[in-house]
Design a protein around this motif. Structure first.
Motif, PDB file in Angstrom:
ATOM      1  N   ASN A 309      35.393  45.690  42.305  1.00 29.67           N
ATOM      2  CA  ASN A 309      36.700  46.178  42.728  1.00 29.67           C
ATOM      3  C   ASN A 309      36.533  47.436  43.589  1.00 29.67           C
ATOM      4  OD1 ASN A 309      39.307  47.897  42.086  1.00 29.67           O
ATOM      5  ND2 ASN A 309      39.809  45.752  41.703  1.00 29.67           N
ATOM      6  N   LYS A 410      44.639  46.751  40.599  1.00 26.68           N
ATOM      7  CA  LYS A 410      45.224  45.428  40.380  1.00 26.68           C
ATOM      8  C   LYS A 410      45.413  44.670  41.694  1.00 26.68           C
ATOM      9  CE  LYS A 410      49.250  43.173  38.284  1.00 26.68           C
ATOM     10  NZ  LYS A 410      50.551  43.409  37.600  1.00 26.68           N
ATOM     11  N   LYS A 411      45.915  45.347  42.717  1.00 30.98           N
ATOM     12  CA  LYS A 411      46.159  44.688  43.999  1.00 30.98           C
ATOM     13  C   LYS A 411      44.862  44.226  44.646  1.00 30.98           C
ATOM     14  CE  LYS A 411      50.595  46.718  45.385  1.00 30.98           C
ATOM     15  NZ  LYS A 411      51.303  47.563  46.387  1.00 30.98           N
ATOM     16  N   GLU A 414      43.804  41.063  42.888  1.00 36.13           N
ATOM     17  CA  GLU A 414      44.654  39.907  43.182  1.00 36.13           C
ATOM     18  C   GLU A 414      44.534  39.459  44.629  1.00 36.13           C
ATOM     19  OE1 GLU A 414      48.464  41.378  42.018  1.00 36.13           O
ATOM     20  OE2 GLU A 414      48.200  40.794  39.898  1.00 36.13           O
ATOM     21  N   ARG A 415      44.049  40.324  45.512  1.00 40.22           N
ATOM     22  CA  ARG A 415      43.918  39.978  46.928  1.00 40.22           C
ATOM     23  C   ARG A 415      42.822  38.953  47.153  1.00 40.22           C
ATOM     24  NH1 ARG A 415      44.743  44.683  49.072  1.00 40.22           N
ATOM     25  NH2 ARG A 415      42.663  45.473  48.607  1.00 40.22           N
ATOM     26  N   ASP A 417      40.438  35.634  46.358  1.00 38.97           N
ATOM     27  CA  ASP A 417      40.513  34.326  45.727  1.00 38.97           C
ATOM     28  C   ASP A 417      39.462  34.291  44.642  1.00 38.97           C
ATOM     29  OD1 ASP A 417      40.653  31.715  44.923  1.00 38.97           O
ATOM     30  OD2 ASP A 417      39.869  30.866  46.796  1.00 38.97           O
TER      31      ASP A 417
END
Length: 421
Positions: A309, A410-411, A414-415, A417
């Protein structure tokens, strides 16, 4: 990467906590390093860690032995208030056969234990009336091919986790000896990995008196080995296929009825791993056809590639630099001394936002050598593991109490795949 005032306060509290528990952390590190145990047999490490926190129950820690259906897994948690986010630290503690902690898992465990304690202590000191949160330490057995984290995932250990962090040791970089830590995405650095044991079955016969009566399983193994060696000329430079003959027969004067090999197949992503594995399967099947043997496949636990991340990396680097540690954020893969390796932490990073930082220790050899075992047991190795623990703890605190940081994490997750299949 700007350091805000509240980060400095967190750093101060984190460092105070690490100083407070230095003797306990030194002890647990030495206990794990001096008693190396193989995957799913880490009973001493499991017990030492659980006992440490059972002796600290007055601090609010809850200890769960043999967690999530695995004898040598554990969970220690600290909860403040109700609801809120959850951050977990992974502690690995399995060793390698014959060479002990040659991958430094004692330091991984120590850094995660230290980060867990420091996170709890810093939040209690700085946010006594703050929002609800949970900090969790997961003891994850059998990283070295046993897939402990995969089994923990399947059994629900990460289902409510908002971020999971750990760091891994590597040798000091000759071109940058002052480098302490690398926060990195490492594209292609940690590869997706399939593992398989292949058994060929033929027919025994007297190797001298009547060899024509036999069907030679060892011939099938040799043919498969050659097939795969030829295939290597047509695979990507980032891909790996490697194996050993685990059983080649019993006696020279008996045509081998059964012979086996163990193989690892690696590729930069799960998407590219599947077609490579299919080609390797054909190599084994062709060997069986050529020799008249039957072939059976016993698949191990597959490891996903690592997805780190970016916001966690950036905040970690900021915290480490604020503490005076030479740390870089490298997403080129160039600093990946362990490039080509695989880890079950990859599977975790497909499920939750994850961080798998690297840190350097003095060692005369690379990972998986006796020289690295010595480095993993050194005082400097311990010192560096705690420096990284402090960085992880600061980031964990931010995720738990700073809504903006948590949303960025979090973003970013989620961005991507993140579908394994």
């Amino acid at each position: 990467m700007h350091v805000q005032e509240y980060q400095y306060r967190l750093i101060e509290s984190v460092q105070t906590a690490l100083e407070k528990y230095d003797s306990e952390l030194k002890s647990i590190n030495h206990q794990i390093w001096s008693n190396p145990e193989l995957g799913y047999e880490e009973y001493k490490a499991h017990d030492h860690i659980c006992t440490l926190f059972e002796n600290l129950k007055s601090e609010g820690y809850e200890v769960r032995r043999s967690a999530y259906g695995l004898e040598t897994a554990l969970e220690v948690s600290y909860t403040h208030g109700t609801g809120g986010r959850v951050v977990a630290f992974n502690a690995e503690y399995d060793a390698l056969p014959g060479i002990g902690h040659a991958c430094g898992h004692n330091l991984i465990a120590t850094s995660s234990i230290a980060a867990f304690i420091a996170t709890c202590e810093a939040l209690k000191a700085r946010y006594p009336d703050g929002p609800g949160y949970t900090v969790r330490l997961l003891g994850t057995p059998a990283e070295e091919s046993g897939g402990g984290k995969v089994r923990l995932l399947e059994n629900g250990a990460y289902k409510d986790v908002d971020a999971c962090l750990m760091v891994h040791p590597m040798p000091m970089a000759p071109d940058d000896p002052e480098l302490l830590s690398v926060a990195t995405v490492l594209p292609g650095g940690f590869l997706a990995n399939d593992k398989v044991t292949v058994t060929f079955t033929g027919k025994p016969a007297h190797a001298a008196a009547a060899p024509w009566e036999g069907v030679n399983a060892l011939d099938a193994v040799v043919a498969a080995y050659v097939n795969i060696s030829l295939l290597r000329q047509q695979i990507l430079p980032s891909q790996r296929i490697h194996g050993v003959i685990s059983h080649g027969g019993d006696r020279p004067n008996v045509i081998p009825m059964s012979a086996s090999v163990d193989y690892y197949i690696r590729s930069p992503s799960l998407k590219t791993l599947k077609p490579l594995t299919e080609k390797v399967i054909k190599c084994f099947e062709a060997a069986a056809t050529a020799t008249g043997c039957k072939v059976e496949f016993d698949w191990g636990i597959s490891y996903a590639d690592l997805k780190t991340n970016t916001p966690i990396c950036e905040n970690y680097v900021t915290a480490m630099r604020a503490m005076g540690h030479h740390t870089i954020f490298d997403n080129s893969g160039k600093k990946g001394v362990l490039g080509g390796a695989s880890t079950d932490m990859g599977n975790v990073t497909y499920a939750v936002p994850g961080f798998h930082g690297m840190f350097t220790i003095p060692a005369e050899g690379v990972n998986h050598t006796p020289q690295f075992t010595n480095g993993a047991g050194s005082p400097e190795g311990y010192k560096r593991s705690l420096a990284c623990a402090a960085g992880m703890a600061v980031v964990a605190c931010q995720i738990l109490v700073d809504d903006k940081v948590a949303e960025q994490v979090k973003k970013d997750f989620e961005r991507d795949d993140l579908s394994i299949w």
